[in-house]
Write a protein that holds these residues in place. Structure first.
Motif, PDB file in Angstrom:
ATOM      1  N   VAL A 127       0.901  -1.327   0.002  1.00  0.00           N
ATOM      2  CA  VAL A 127       0.012   0.123  -0.011  1.00  0.00           C
ATOM      3  C   VAL A 127       0.956   1.172  -0.060  1.00  0.00           C
ATOM      4  CG1 VAL A 127      -2.019   1.251   1.125  1.00  0.00           C
ATOM      5  CG2 VAL A 127      -1.852  -1.341   1.109  1.00  0.00           C
ATOM      6  N   VAL A 128       0.666   2.163  -0.630  1.00  0.00           N
ATOM      7  CA  VAL A 128       1.566   3.394  -0.930  1.00  0.00           C
ATOM      8  C   VAL A 128       0.413   4.611  -1.224  1.00  0.00           C
ATOM      9  CG1 VAL A 128       3.278   2.062  -2.096  1.00  0.00           C
ATOM     10  CG2 VAL A 128       1.810   3.311  -3.406  1.00  0.00           C
ATOM     11  N   PRO A 129       1.058   5.788  -0.996  1.00  0.00           N
ATOM     12  CA  PRO A 129      -0.195   6.899  -1.258  1.00  0.00           C
ATOM     13  C   PRO A 129      -0.355   7.258  -2.516  1.00  0.00           C
ATOM     14  CG  PRO A 129       1.906   7.517   0.194  1.00  0.00           C
ATOM     15  CD  PRO A 129       2.328   6.028  -0.348  1.00  0.00           C
ATOM     16  N   ALA A 130      -1.507   7.536  -2.856  1.00  0.00           N
ATOM     17  CA  ALA A 130      -1.886   7.923  -4.520  1.00  0.00           C
ATOM     18  C   ALA A 130      -1.637   9.349  -4.526  1.00  0.00           C
ATOM     19  CB  ALA A 130      -3.564   7.612  -4.346  1.00  0.00           C
ATOM     20  N   TYR A 131      -1.358  10.322  -3.534  1.00  0.00           N
ATOM     21  CA  TYR A 131      -1.183  11.623  -3.842  1.00  0.00           C
ATOM     22  C   TYR A 131       0.306  12.126  -3.688  1.00  0.00           C
ATOM     23  CZ  TYR A 131      -1.495  17.030  -3.093  1.00  0.00           C
ATOM     24  OH  TYR A 131      -1.067  18.219  -3.215  1.00  0.00           O
ATOM     25  N   GLY A 132       1.286  12.432  -4.534  1.00  0.00           N
ATOM     26  CA  GLY A 132       2.410  12.815  -4.135  1.00  0.00           C
ATOM     27  C   GLY A 132       3.544  12.198  -5.190  1.00  0.00           C
ATOM     28  N   VAL A 145      -5.555   9.676   0.824  1.00  0.00           N
ATOM     29  CA  VAL A 145      -4.555  10.498   1.723  1.00  0.00           C
ATOM     30  C   VAL A 145      -5.807  11.305   2.605  1.00  0.00           C
ATOM     31  CG1 VAL A 145      -3.041  10.668   0.319  1.00  0.00           C
ATOM     32  CG2 VAL A 145      -4.664  12.386  -0.002  1.00  0.00           C
ATOM     33  N   ASP A 146      -5.209  11.627   3.993  1.00  0.00           N
ATOM     34  CA  ASP A 146      -5.949  12.479   4.714  1.00  0.00           C
ATOM     35  C   ASP A 146      -6.308  13.832   4.172  1.00  0.00           C
ATOM     36  OD1 ASP A 146      -7.103  13.150   7.456  1.00  0.00           O
ATOM     37  OD2 ASP A 146      -5.496  14.626   7.104  1.00  0.00           O
ATOM     38  N   GLY A 147      -7.360  14.616   4.003  1.00  0.00           N
ATOM     39  CA  GLY A 147      -7.527  15.796   3.273  1.00  0.00           C
ATOM     40  C   GLY A 147      -6.773  16.862   4.026  1.00  0.00           C
ATOM     41  N   GLY A 148      -6.412  16.708   5.053  1.00  0.00           N
ATOM     42  CA  GLY A 148      -5.885  17.779   5.855  1.00  0.00           C
ATOM     43  C   GLY A 148      -4.315  17.801   5.839  1.00  0.00           C
ATOM     44  N   CYS A 171      -1.170  13.189   3.754  1.00  0.00           N
ATOM     45  CA  CYS A 171      -0.328  11.989   4.021  1.00  0.00           C
ATOM     46  C   CYS A 171      -1.278  10.818   4.051  1.00  0.00           C
ATOM     47  CB  CYS A 171       0.317  11.780   5.403  1.00  0.00           C
ATOM     48  SG  CYS A 171       1.640  13.271   5.519  1.00  0.00           S
ATOM     49  N   LEU A 172      -0.721   9.507   3.701  1.00  0.00           N
ATOM     50  CA  LEU A 172      -1.762   8.263   3.516  1.00  0.00           C
ATOM     51  C   LEU A 172      -2.694   8.220   4.963  1.00  0.00           C
ATOM     52  CD1 LEU A 172      -1.915   5.873   2.054  1.00  0.00           C
ATOM     53  CD2 LEU A 172       0.004   4.914   3.304  1.00  0.00           C
ATOM     54  N   ASP A 173      -3.770   7.909   4.720  1.00  0.00           N
ATOM     55  CA  ASP A 173      -5.019   7.889   5.638  1.00  0.00           C
ATOM     56  C   ASP A 173      -4.650   6.462   6.236  1.00  0.00           C
ATOM     57  OD1 ASP A 173      -7.235   7.861   7.323  1.00  0.00           O
ATOM     58  OD2 ASP A 173      -8.262   8.768   5.817  1.00  0.00           O
ATOM     59  N   PRO A 174      -4.653   6.218   7.396  1.00  0.00           N
ATOM     60  CA  PRO A 174      -4.627   5.059   8.125  1.00  0.00           C
ATOM     61  C   PRO A 174      -5.838   3.992   7.765  1.00  0.00           C
ATOM     62  CG  PRO A 174      -3.730   6.437   9.482  1.00  0.00           C
ATOM     63  CD  PRO A 174      -4.110   7.331   8.627  1.00  0.00           C
ATOM     64  N   GLY A 194       2.050   6.305  14.355  1.00  0.00           N
ATOM     65  CA  GLY A 194       1.572   5.190  15.090  1.00  0.00           C
ATOM     66  C   GLY A 194       0.210   4.742  14.812  1.00  0.00           C
ATOM     67  N   ARG A 195      -0.579   5.601  14.221  1.00  0.00           N
ATOM     68  CA  ARG A 195      -1.976   4.897  13.851  1.00  0.00           C
ATOM     69  C   ARG A 195      -1.605   3.761  12.552  1.00  0.00           C
ATOM     70  NH1 ARG A 195      -6.216   8.748  11.887  1.00  0.00           N
ATOM     71  NH2 ARG A 195      -7.507   6.669  11.661  1.00  0.00           N
ATOM     72  N   LEU A 196      -0.706   4.148  11.693  1.00  0.00           N
ATOM     73  CA  LEU A 196      -0.148   3.284  10.560  1.00  0.00           C
ATOM     74  C   LEU A 196       0.374   2.202  11.203  1.00  0.00           C
ATOM     75  CD1 LEU A 196       1.206   5.811   8.308  1.00  0.00           C
ATOM     76  CD2 LEU A 196      -0.600   4.646   7.585  1.00  0.00           C
ATOM     77  N   ARG A 197       1.124   2.282  11.950  1.00  0.00           N
ATOM     78  CA  ARG A 197       1.652   0.919  12.719  1.00  0.00           C
ATOM     79  C   ARG A 197       0.646  -0.130  13.477  1.00  0.00           C
ATOM     80  NH1 ARG A 197       6.383   4.489  13.717  1.00  0.00           N
ATOM     81  NH2 ARG A 197       7.808   3.852  12.243  1.00  0.00           N
ATOM     82  N   GLU A 198      -0.268   0.748  13.963  1.00  0.00           N
ATOM     83  CA  GLU A 198      -1.410  -0.073  14.579  1.00  0.00           C
ATOM     84  C   GLU A 198      -2.011  -0.786  13.374  1.00  0.00           C
ATOM     85  OE1 GLU A 198      -4.027   2.662  16.510  1.00  0.00           O
ATOM     86  OE2 GLU A 198      -2.670   3.157  18.070  1.00  0.00           O
ATOM     87  N   VAL A 199      -2.403  -0.401  12.462  1.00  0.00           N
ATOM     88  CA  VAL A 199      -2.852  -1.241  11.157  1.00  0.00           C
ATOM     89  C   VAL A 199      -2.010  -2.386  10.834  1.00  0.00           C
ATOM     90  CG1 VAL A 199      -3.857  -0.914   8.931  1.00  0.00           C
ATOM     91  CG2 VAL A 199      -4.295   1.087  10.509  1.00  0.00           C
ATOM     92  N   GLY A 200      -0.558  -1.733  10.851  1.00  0.00           N
ATOM     93  CA  GLY A 200       0.241  -2.919  10.607  1.00  0.00           C
ATOM     94  C   GLY A 200       0.019  -4.280  11.427  1.00  0.00           C
TER      95      GLY A 200
END
Length: 230
Positions: free
Chosen positions: A19-24, A44-47, A50-53, A80-86
């Motif tokens: 999984v990789v970011p679609a924006y950037g 991505v998160d609109g604010g 960055c990649l939205d968990p 932190g949230r991404l690692r929780e998903v992982g």
């Protein structure tokens, strides 16, 4: 250690999904392709841009092996949230700096000046949406949103600023999933909106207060012609 080496050591290869970011930037997705794996684009998160968990969780499958997130414009990804998903799905999670940036290389005084400029712009710009504040944001790029009905408004806004000598730039011209060699039949709403609306304004340490004031005046005059889409 680079992203390619990290993924290789983790055994990511043919048949795996990452999984990789679609924006950037496209670099991360191209690294995945180089390994023979398949890049899967997360919204991505609109604010933060960055990649939205939550979006990562939406695209995880039984073939997903890893997630690679990228800090964007000086804003930190939610590691932190991404690692929780992982951990929940048994995935390798790698969070990397945006290609082309060197957050450790800037002089401390220059970073503070840039932040002073950002504070000035945040308090005075009207008719555009200023960047979302966050702890640790270094504002490698000062990215605003131009309201309206999508790209034609943003592009007209940018042309008018450039005609008056403001070196603004569209930071991401297209979603990564529309770039050559990476095309996928997906549409991710936050990514699409960000591509259509974002504009990077100059905020380098060498700018004078007079230059900032002039840019604010021009942006506010143009922004007043548009209907806010917030």
């Amino acid at each position: 250690m680079g992203t390619l080496e990290t993924l290789k050591l983790a055994g990511v290869g043919a048949g795996d999904e990452v999984v990789v970011p679609a924006y950037g930037n496209a670099e991360v997705a191209r690294v995945v392709v180089e390994l023979g794996a398949v890049p899967v684009f997360g919204d991505v998160d609109g604010g933060s841009y960055c990649l939205d968990p939550a979006a990562v969780s939406d695209v995880v499958t039984g073939r997903t092996a890893a997630v690679v997130a990228v800090h964007r414009f000086g804003r930190r990804a939610e590691a932190g949230r991404l690692r929780e998903v992982g951990e929940r799905h048994g995935l390798l999670v790698r969070v990397v700096e945006e290609p082309g940036t060197d957050p450790e290389g800037a002089e401390p005084g220059a970073v503070e000046l840039r932040r002073e400029h950002v504070t000035y712009l945040d308090s005075r710009l009207r008719g555009v949406r200023t960047p979302e504040a966050a702890v640790g944001h270094t504002y490698e790029r000062y990215v605003v949103r131009v309201p309206g009905n999508g790209r034609p408004d943003r592009d007209a806004f940018a042309r008018a600023l450039r005609a008056k000598g403001v070196a603004c730039a569209v930071p991401v011209p297209a979603p990564v999933y529309r770039m050559p060699g990476l095309r996928r039949d997906v549409v991710l709403p936050e990514t699409e909106r960000a591509v259509d609306e974002t504009l990077a304004l100059p905020v380098h340490a060498g700018m004078s207060r007079r230059e900032l004031h002039r840019m604010v005046s021009m942006c506010n005059a143009l922004g007043g012609l548009l209907s806010p889409a917030f």
